[in-house]
Motif scaffolding. Structure first.
Motif, PDB file in Angstrom:
ATOM      1  N   GLU A  70      -8.750  35.119 -35.851  1.00  0.00           N
ATOM      2  CA  GLU A  70     -10.005  34.797 -36.513  1.00  0.00           C
ATOM      3  C   GLU A  70     -11.087  35.932 -36.002  1.00  0.00           C
ATOM      4  N   ARG A  71     -10.830  36.510 -34.820  1.00  0.00           N
ATOM      5  CA  ARG A  71     -11.893  37.399 -34.254  1.00  0.00           C
ATOM      6  C   ARG A  71     -12.240  38.746 -35.062  1.00  0.00           C
ATOM      7  N   PRO A  72     -10.938  39.150 -35.522  1.00  0.00           N
ATOM      8  CA  PRO A  72     -11.087  40.611 -36.164  1.00  0.00           C
ATOM      9  C   PRO A  72     -12.135  40.237 -37.645  1.00  0.00           C
ATOM     10  N   SER A  73     -11.610  39.152 -38.036  1.00  0.00           N
ATOM     11  CA  SER A  73     -12.590  39.024 -39.512  1.00  0.00           C
ATOM     12  C   SER A  73     -14.077  38.764 -39.095  1.00  0.00           C
ATOM     13  N   LEU A 123     -22.271  33.504 -36.811  1.00  0.00           N
ATOM     14  CA  LEU A 123     -21.037  34.405 -36.561  1.00  0.00           C
ATOM     15  C   LEU A 123     -20.875  34.642 -35.062  1.00  0.00           C
ATOM     16  N   ARG A 124     -21.943  35.030 -34.401  1.00  0.00           N
ATOM     17  CA  ARG A 124     -21.799  35.257 -33.014  1.00  0.00           C
ATOM     18  C   ARG A 124     -21.318  34.004 -32.090  1.00  0.00           C
ATOM     19  N   ARG A 125     -21.787  32.954 -32.700  1.00  0.00           N
ATOM     20  CA  ARG A 125     -21.232  31.457 -32.064  1.00  0.00           C
ATOM     21  C   ARG A 125     -19.906  31.443 -32.328  1.00  0.00           C
ATOM     22  N   PHE A 126     -19.566  31.827 -33.543  1.00  0.00           N
ATOM     23  CA  PHE A 126     -18.157  31.675 -34.001  1.00  0.00           C
ATOM     24  C   PHE A 126     -17.141  32.289 -33.282  1.00  0.00           C
ATOM     25  N   TRP A 127     -17.681  33.637 -33.057  1.00  0.00           N
ATOM     26  CA  TRP A 127     -16.811  34.682 -32.154  1.00  0.00           C
ATOM     27  C   TRP A 127     -16.666  34.247 -30.963  1.00  0.00           C
ATOM     28  N   GLU A 128     -17.633  33.661 -30.166  1.00  0.00           N
ATOM     29  CA  GLU A 128     -17.802  33.235 -28.749  1.00  0.00           C
ATOM     30  C   GLU A 128     -16.765  31.913 -28.728  1.00  0.00           C
TER      31      GLU A 128
END
Length: 97
Positions: free
Chosen positions: A22-25, A10-15
């Motif tokens: 998509e960031r709030p989810s 998830l951290r990679r996805f955020w970055e």
């Protein structure tokens, strides 16, 4: 090769996500998995273009001088929604900044 922990995925996805919506989810998912390990994401979300990410930061980011300044800005910024300004005012008044 051992599996990569969900938090790191998830951290990679955020970055790396090219979609700001998509960031709030992702923030909510990171907080659900490991709430105490989100300092970088919470700091970055204080300046996010997505209102839900800003709202998350106002409500959950750890306090400090930068958050206090950002909350003061948000509670009086007329282009932000009433919900976001109200959340910022509550956090500012509560002293948890």
């Amino acid at each position: 090769m051992p599996p990569v922990p969900r938090f790191e995925v998830l951290r990679r996805f955020w970055e790396q996500t090219p979609h700001s919506c998509e960031r709030p989810s992702c923030l909510r998912a990171l907080a659900a998995i490991r709430p105490g390990a989100m300092a970088a994401e919470q700091a970055e979300s204080r300046r996010d273009c997505e209102e839900d990410a800003l709202l998350f930061a106002v409500e959950h980011a750890p306090g400090g001088p930068e958050l206090r300044c950002r909350i003061a800005e948000l509670q009086e910024f007329p282009v932000e929604s009433e919900e976001l300004r109200a959340a910022a005012a509550r956090r500012f008044a509560g002293g948890n900044h």
